[in-house]
Structures are given as structure tokens and as C-alpha cells.
Write an enzyme that holds these catalytic residues in place. Structure first.
Site, PDB file in Angstrom:
ATOM      1  CB  THR A  29      -8.182   5.105  10.846  1.00  0.00           C
ATOM      2  OG1 THR A  29      -7.165   5.521   9.948  1.00  0.00           O
ATOM      3  CG2 THR A  29      -8.116   5.950  12.100  1.00  0.00           C
ATOM      4  CG  ASP A  38      -1.946   1.018   1.277  1.00  0.00           C
ATOM      5  OD1 ASP A  38      -2.381   1.433   0.191  1.00  0.00           O
ATOM      6  OD2 ASP A  38      -2.364   1.423   2.390  1.00  0.00           O
ATOM      7  N   GLY A  47      -7.617   8.491   7.575  1.00  0.00           N
ATOM      8  CA  GLY A  47      -7.756   8.853   8.987  1.00  0.00           C
ATOM      9  C   GLY A  47      -9.158   9.284   9.358  1.00  0.00           C
ATOM     10  CG  ASP A  76       0.824   7.631  -3.381  1.00  0.00           C
ATOM     11  OD1 ASP A  76       0.726   8.482  -4.291  1.00  0.00           O
ATOM     12  OD2 ASP A  76       0.447   7.840  -2.211  1.00  0.00           O
TER      13      ASP A  76
HETATM   14  P1  13P Z   1      -8.261   4.712   6.688  1.00  0.00           P
HETATM   15  O1  13P Z   1      -7.179   4.506   7.688  1.00  0.00           O
HETATM   16  O2  13P Z   1      -8.789   6.100   6.691  1.00  0.00           O
HETATM   17  O3  13P Z   1      -9.341   3.696   6.778  1.00  0.00           O
HETATM   18  O4  13P Z   1      -7.593   4.547   5.251  1.00  0.00           O
HETATM   19  C1  13P Z   1      -6.841   3.410   4.972  1.00  0.00           C
HETATM   20  C2  13P Z   1      -6.190   3.545   3.653  1.00  0.00           C
HETATM   21  O5  13P Z   1      -6.710   4.185   2.767  1.00  0.00           O
HETATM   22  C3  13P Z   1      -4.913   2.873   3.442  1.00  0.00           C
HETATM   23  O6  13P Z   1      -4.350   3.159   2.203  1.00  0.00           O
END
Ligand code: 13P
Length: 336
Positions: free
Chosen positions: A237, A82, A185, A104
Site C-alpha cells: 500500500t 500472494d 492497508g 490462503d
Molecule cells: P500492505 O499493502 O499493507 O503493505 O500489505 C501487503 C500485503 O500484506 C500483501 O499480502
């Protein structure tokens, strides 16, 4: 079913109008509950490791554990890097056996993003690994112990339809993460997803779309976004915050506890609950049930996918094979 390539998995999701949850793994503790949730939900799953979270884990130690778990279960599991930012990290992930990498480069100008992503696609595709790209920008991921400051999406950085078309055509990515009001987040106020933009981008390019920043988005919004073309949803999150809350409650109720193993079991049960709940909302629950036709990684004729090109390519790539398979031409490009 075992390991699966991102492209095969998301094409199935896109065609069948569900989204695959991509859950961030930030320690070994996450592996078993996420896998168990997938088994019990009869759902495909993506487990992903973010480069920014490497401060918490050792990529080379954790990848074999995920791959081993994936090989033993009968639901499709994709292992994704990721927000890979560096070329070295992408190669480390491929070398460790990931079946997908997200590159990314979204903070760079579009031309730079296209040029760099294109190189990654060439390398990853040469060894059967899928690539997710990103245009538009949704900011950084959550790290650190404190709750992240709630923030709003910046309309200026929303993905433009014409950029999406150009990016897709020039890079050949398998999936595209878009900026449509989503943030990593915690959201300031209610999230306000630009559904019209999702719809337009989906109609303009023939690849599955990815929604990052899943935490805090209402269930109804997820369902609408999926109906308009979102096929992968990143979620972290909320899963982490809920697990911490469960641990805190347990310790408050059991102040005498000195067993980390028992505390860890509480945390794992909570992670599993969160993941199962998300799988239901994302519509991936029971997709792999016996009466369904999902058969993306077997040779059955009755797999439900007419296109033979969708046959599996989800191989675990060891480094020796990688070196053998990457052509001299690709290596030449990298050095430029
Ligand atoms: P959240 O932590 O906001 O759920 O997002 C996770 C994310 O997009 C990881 O790439």
C-alpha cells in the site's frame, strides 16, 4: 542467481536474521524498478502477484516478464503467488513458473485450512515450488482507487501458538503467515504488534514466519519483529500511495505533459526508492554483496550454507513438466 525457491531463500534469511521484502506487482510498471532496487541494494527480493489483483493484470502475460528479468540478474528472485484462494489459481501460478505459492485458507476453520493446505503442499512440493500458509486472519488486501479505511487488528483472530504447531506439523508448509496485530492497508492509530506472540511461535515451529501488512509499521518494529523470527515482509500500500503522490506532483508541475512514458518513469523511480529503502530497513541490503557468503543458487562449495539440502530447487516449471511430475496419487486426492 536467478529464480529461487521460497524455502531456500527464507531459510537463509531466518538463519542470518534479515527479512526478504515481498513487493506486490500490480502492473508491468513495477517489475523493472523492483528488480533494479534489488540489484543496486545487493539484495534478494520476492515479487508477488495477489489473486485479488488479477483485475489489474494478466497472470500469464506478466509472469514470463518477471521470470525473464530474474534470470538475467545476479540476485536471487522468488516469484510468489500472494493470497491464492482457489485451487485453479495455484495451478495457474505453478504452470506459469512461480517458485512459490501462498495458499490462503485462513478464513476457514483450522481443520479445513489444514486439509486444503496439505493438498497444495503435496502438489507444489512435487515440482519444487515452496508454499506459504496462513493461520489467524489479517483480512483482505487493498484494491480500488480510494485510500483504504484505516482499521485495527482483531485480537480474536491472532494466531495461536498451539494452532501454529499443529498447522506446521500436519501441512508441511515452508513458511507461515501469522496474525500478530498486523493488518493490510492502513492502520487505525499506531500498529501494536504482539512481539511476545511472534517470539513464542518462532520458538515453537522451525519454519520462517511471514508478516503481511507491512505498510505503516514503524522501522523499529520491523527490526524487532525480524530479530524475533520474521523472515518475509509483505509490502504494497505504501509503495503504491507514494508512487501516486510522485505522479500527482509531476503532473501538477508539468501540466502540459502528454507523455505516459515520462509519467511512468517518474512512477518507476519512486517505486525503486521505496523498495531500496525497505530493503535497508529489512536488513537484506548487501546480503548478496561480493564479500558475503550468500550463495543459495549455485554449486560453489563456499556458499556459506552447510546443509546440502539447501541446494537450489528453483526451477521454472512448465505445464507439460508439471503434468508429468504430479503423481497419479496426488491427482486422485485433488478429485476427492
Ligand atoms: P500492505 O499493502 O499493507 O503493505 O500489505 C501487503 C500485503 O500484506 C500483501 O499480502
Amino acid at each position: 542467481m536467478s529464480l529461487i525457491n521460497l524455502k531456500d531463500l527464507l531459510n537463509h534469511a531466518s538463519k542470518n536474521k534479515y527479512a526478504v521484502g515481498a513487493f506486490n506487482v500490480t502492473s508491468m510498471t513495477f517489475i523493472d524498478p523492483i528488480i533494479e532496487a534489488a540489484i543496486e541494494s545487493n539484495s534478494p527480493v520476492i515479487m508477488q502477484l495477489a489473486e485479488v489483483h488479477f483485475r489489474y493484470l494478466n497472470l500469464e502475460h506478466i509472469a514470463p516478464a518477471i521470470i525473464r528479468a530474474a534470470r538475467e540478474v545476479n540476485v536471487p528472485v522468488c516469484i510468489n503467488l500472494d493470497h491464492g484462494k482457489n485451487f485453479e489459481t495455484i495451478i495457474r501460478a505453478i504452470r506459469a513458473g512461480f517458485t512459490s505459492v501462498m495458499f490462503d485458507c485462513s478464513a476457514e476453520p483450522l481443520e479445513v485450512n489444514i486439509a486444503r493446505t496439505k493438498e497444495i503442499v503435496k502438489i507444489a512440493h512435487s515440482v519444487g515450488v515452496g508454499v506459504e500458509g496462513e493461520i489467524g486472519n489479517i483480512g483482505g488486501e487493498v484494491v480500488g482507487t480510494a485510500a483504504p479505511t484505516p482499521h485495527e487488528a482483531n485480537v480474536e483472530s491472532f494466531t495461536k501458538v498451539e494452532d501454529a504447531i499443529r498447522f506446521y506439523e500436519e501441512t508441511g508448509v515452508d513458511a507461515l503467515a501469522i496474525s500478530v496485530g498486523n493488518v493490510h492497508g492502513t492502520y487505525k492509530g499506531e500498529p501494536n504488534l504482539d512481539f511476545e506472540r511472534i517470539d513464542k511461535i518462532n520458538k515453537a515451529i522451525p519454519i520462517p514466519l511471514v508478516l503481511h501488512g507491512g505498510s505503516g509499521i514503524p522501522d523499529a518494529d520491523f527490526k524487532k519483529a525480524i530479530s524475533l523470527g520474521i523472515s518475509k515482509i509483505n509490502f504494497y500500500t505504501e509503495m503504491s500511495a507514494s508512487a501516486v503522490k510522485a505522479a500527482r506532483n509531476f503532473l501538477n508541475e508539468n501540466p502540459e505533459c502528454i507523455s505516459y512514458a515520462d509519467l511512468s518513469k517518474i512512477v518507476q523511480a519512486d517505486i525503486k526508492k521505496t523498495v531500496m529503502n525497505r530493503m535497508e530497513v529489512f536488513g537484506s541490503k548487501n546480503i548478496t554483496a561480493a564479500d558475503k557468503t550468500l550463495c543459495i543458487s549455485c554449486d560453489e562449495v563456499s556458499c556459506g550454507l552447510e546443509d546440502p539440502k539447501l541446494k537450489p530447487q528453483a526451477n521454472t516449471i512448465v505445464y507439460d513438466t508439471l503434468v508429468e511430475m504430479i503423481s497419479k496419487e496426488v491427482l486422485g486426492n485433488i478429485k476427492k
